[in-house]
Design an enzyme around this catalytic site. Sequence first.
Site, PDB file in Angstrom:
ATOM      1  N   GLY A  76      27.527  36.540  49.922  1.00 41.39           N
ATOM      2  CA  GLY A  76      28.644  37.108  50.661  1.00 41.39           C
ATOM      3  C   GLY A  76      29.853  37.296  49.782  1.00 41.39           C
ATOM      4  O   GLY A  76      29.770  37.151  48.570  1.00 41.39           O
ATOM      5  N   SER A 140      28.098  22.931  54.032  1.00 41.63           N
ATOM      6  CA  SER A 140      28.673  22.007  53.033  1.00 41.63           C
ATOM      7  C   SER A 140      29.986  21.416  53.542  1.00 41.63           C
ATOM      8  O   SER A 140      30.377  20.317  53.131  1.00 41.63           O
ATOM      9  CB  SER A 140      28.884  22.709  51.700  1.00 41.63           C
ATOM     10  OG  SER A 140      29.778  23.797  51.856  1.00 41.63           O
ATOM     11  N   HIS A 172      36.509  23.202  57.081  1.00 40.21           N
ATOM     12  CA  HIS A 172      36.664  23.414  55.640  1.00 40.21           C
ATOM     13  C   HIS A 172      37.644  24.585  55.535  1.00 40.21           C
ATOM     14  O   HIS A 172      37.246  25.742  55.445  1.00 40.21           O
ATOM     15  CB  HIS A 172      35.335  23.754  54.963  1.00 40.21           C
ATOM     16  CG  HIS A 172      35.512  24.185  53.531  1.00 40.21           C
ATOM     17  ND1 HIS A 172      36.089  23.378  52.574  1.00 40.21           N
ATOM     18  CD2 HIS A 172      35.223  25.354  52.899  1.00 40.21           C
ATOM     19  CE1 HIS A 172      36.135  24.021  51.413  1.00 40.21           C
ATOM     20  NE2 HIS A 172      35.619  25.227  51.588  1.00 40.21           N
TER      21      HIS A 172
HETATM   22  N1  NAI Z   1      31.703  25.947  50.843  1.00 38.31           N
HETATM   23  C1  NAI Z   1      32.600  25.837  49.889  1.00 38.31           C
HETATM   24  O1  NAI Z   1      33.214  24.765  49.711  1.00 38.31           O
HETATM   25  C2  NAI Z   1      32.866  27.011  49.021  1.00 38.31           C
HETATM   26  C3  NAI Z   1      32.447  28.230  49.460  1.00 38.31           C
HETATM   27  N2  NAI Z   1      32.660  29.343  48.698  1.00 38.31           N
HETATM   28  C4  NAI Z   1      32.170  30.587  49.268  1.00 38.31           C
HETATM   29  O2  NAI Z   1      30.883  30.877  48.729  1.00 38.31           O
HETATM   30  C5  NAI Z   1      30.640  32.284  48.837  1.00 38.31           C
HETATM   31  C6  NAI Z   1      30.145  32.827  47.489  1.00 38.31           C
HETATM   32  O3  NAI Z   1      31.208  32.728  46.552  1.00 38.31           O
HETATM   33  P1  NAI Z   1      30.994  33.197  45.028  1.00 38.31           P
HETATM   34  O4  NAI Z   1      29.686  32.710  44.544  1.00 38.31           O
HETATM   35  O5  NAI Z   1      32.218  32.867  44.303  1.00 38.31           O
HETATM   36  O6  NAI Z   1      30.885  34.766  45.225  1.00 38.31           O
HETATM   37  P2  NAI Z   1      30.144  35.793  44.241  1.00 38.31           P
HETATM   38  O7  NAI Z   1      30.692  37.133  44.595  1.00 38.31           O
HETATM   39  O8  NAI Z   1      30.234  35.316  42.842  1.00 38.31           O
HETATM   40  O9  NAI Z   1      28.619  35.710  44.686  1.00 38.31           O
HETATM   41  C7  NAI Z   1      28.173  36.167  45.922  1.00 38.31           C
HETATM   42  C8  NAI Z   1      26.774  36.716  45.701  1.00 38.31           C
HETATM   43  O10 NAI Z   1      26.245  37.074  46.971  1.00 38.31           O
HETATM   44  C9  NAI Z   1      25.389  38.190  46.738  1.00 38.31           C
HETATM   45  N3  NAI Z   1      25.139  38.886  47.981  1.00 38.31           N
HETATM   46  C10 NAI Z   1      26.000  39.619  48.728  1.00 38.31           C
HETATM   47  N4  NAI Z   1      25.378  40.148  49.796  1.00 38.31           N
HETATM   48  C11 NAI Z   1      24.092  39.733  49.723  1.00 38.31           C
HETATM   49  C12 NAI Z   1      22.944  39.923  50.537  1.00 38.31           C
HETATM   50  N5  NAI Z   1      23.002  40.672  51.649  1.00 38.31           N
HETATM   51  N6  NAI Z   1      21.780  39.351  50.146  1.00 38.31           N
HETATM   52  C13 NAI Z   1      21.699  38.596  49.025  1.00 38.31           C
HETATM   53  N7  NAI Z   1      22.761  38.386  48.225  1.00 38.31           N
HETATM   54  C14 NAI Z   1      23.940  38.924  48.570  1.00 38.31           C
HETATM   55  C15 NAI Z   1      26.152  39.039  45.736  1.00 38.31           C
HETATM   56  O11 NAI Z   1      25.307  39.966  45.072  1.00 38.31           O
HETATM   57  C16 NAI Z   1      26.733  37.964  44.823  1.00 38.31           C
HETATM   58  O12 NAI Z   1      25.899  37.741  43.704  1.00 38.31           O
HETATM   59  C17 NAI Z   1      31.966  32.907  49.284  1.00 38.31           C
HETATM   60  O13 NAI Z   1      31.954  33.132  50.691  1.00 38.31           O
HETATM   61  C18 NAI Z   1      32.974  31.816  48.949  1.00 38.31           C
HETATM   62  O14 NAI Z   1      34.161  31.907  49.714  1.00 38.31           O
HETATM   63  C19 NAI Z   1      33.257  29.270  47.478  1.00 38.31           C
HETATM   64  C20 NAI Z   1      33.663  28.059  46.987  1.00 38.31           C
HETATM   65  C21 NAI Z   1      33.560  26.834  47.744  1.00 38.31           C
HETATM   66  C1  PYR Z   2      36.785  28.542  48.010  1.00 40.70           C
HETATM   67  C2  PYR Z   2      36.646  27.307  48.756  1.00 40.70           C
HETATM   68  O1  PYR Z   2      36.248  27.282  49.909  1.00 40.70           O
HETATM   69  C3  PYR Z   2      37.032  26.062  48.126  1.00 40.70           C
HETATM   70  O2  PYR Z   2      37.088  25.961  46.894  1.00 40.70           O
HETATM   71  O3  PYR Z   2      37.346  25.109  48.854  1.00 40.70           O
END
Ligand code: NAI
Ligand code: PYR
Length: 310
Positions: A76, A140, A172
């Site tokens: 996403g 998470s 979160h």
């Molecule tokens: N839970 C947490 O504590 C955290 C959550 N996040 C969240 O994690 C998510 C990913 O963040 P990043 O890895 O930094 O983003 P990113 O943009 O680096 O990676 C996202 C990946 O999802 C893929 N993608 C998009 N649509 C897709 C689909 N339909 N099928 C398969 N793959 C698909 C993209 O091609 C991309 O490689 C974001 O929503 C971000 O806000 C980020 C940091 C902490």
């Molecule tokens: C991006 C995010 O959700 C975090 O680092 O907490």
Amino acid sequence: MKIGIVGTGMVGSAAGYTMALLGVGTEIVLVDANPALARAQAQDIAHATPFATTVAVRAGEYADLNNAAVVIIAAGVSQKPGESRLALLERNVAVFRSVISGVMQAAPEAILLIATNPLDVMTFAAQRISGLPLERVIGSGTILDTARLRSLLGDHLGIAPNSVHAYVLGEHGDSEVPVWSSAMAGSVPIASFARQIGRPLDEVARTRIADQVRGAAYTIIEGKGATWYGIGAGLARIVRSITDNERTVLSVSQVSDEIEGVRDIALSLPRIIGRQGVLATLMPELDEAERAALKRSAEVISGFTSKLEF
Ligand SMILES: NC(=O)C1=CN([C@@H]2O[C@H](COP(=O)(O)OP(=O)(O)OC[C@H]3O[C@@H](n4cnc5c(N)ncnc54)[C@H](O)[C@@H]3O)[C@@H](O)[C@H]2O)C=CC1
Ligand SMILES: CC(=O)C(=O)O
């Protein structure tokens, strides 16, 4: 044991890298809408394993997730500087509709571990789209916020963060709730510990630390565009608790029928995590202000989940 990761950008790849180095699972399969990215991440991570473990890391299609014990979903969009997590909702729900159906066809027995933001709403969406039992869809949640709190409290008190026993609960996100009333350092209530070593944890110090925890994602995104190491380690920690049936207590998100009077809600509480997913949920003892804050947090999340149609 096979672990799948769908979405192999910064977060998915950091989770894969951490699991490969720590030896969590025996096989990791990376899937992404961009197969070239998944292949490149798999190769890069595989090249680190000779220094650490024998975990096999490869890229694949959804079909390659068959028999996975856990599938992490980190697909996403992520926040731009200054953007809140909740601003991502519509785009990421659309992504989840296709991702979850691909995962469910290949690995109907897997536990889903959600990382995509807005985390609690996406955990709710994943459970409703998949139709899986509540205990098999884990977000998470505040595992990362809890780690940030423990790290900052460790710095403040001059002790190792793993001697700090304190949780962030609720969303979160911006309405998260640090729980001070039951926080301990070692086995000593944290305020008493702080007084005894001459580093008081007064209202000013608590507010500063809570603000830094809540603001951490914004600060890091401002500096490097995204956050990944903290969550990568947090995801690996949750997966290990599942694969090894550890029964570790972690602050993670899950859909519940009701919390603080708010119905059909996903948020973080301390939960026992093992091979079947969430084995039990603990409602900590909260003071009046914390209980009110948890209810507010649930209402914020519910304001978004109630708009979703499944
Ligand atoms: N839970 C947490 O504590 C955290 C959550 N996040 C969240 O994690 C998510 C990913 O963040 P990043 O890895 O930094 O983003 P990113 O943009 O680096 O990676 C996202 C990946 O999802 C893929 N993608 C998009 N649509 C897709 C689909 N339909 N099928 C398969 N793959 C698909 C993209 O091609 C991309 O490689 C974001 O929503 C971000 O806000 C980020 C940091 C902490
Ligand atoms: C991006 C995010 O959700 C975090 O680092 O907490």
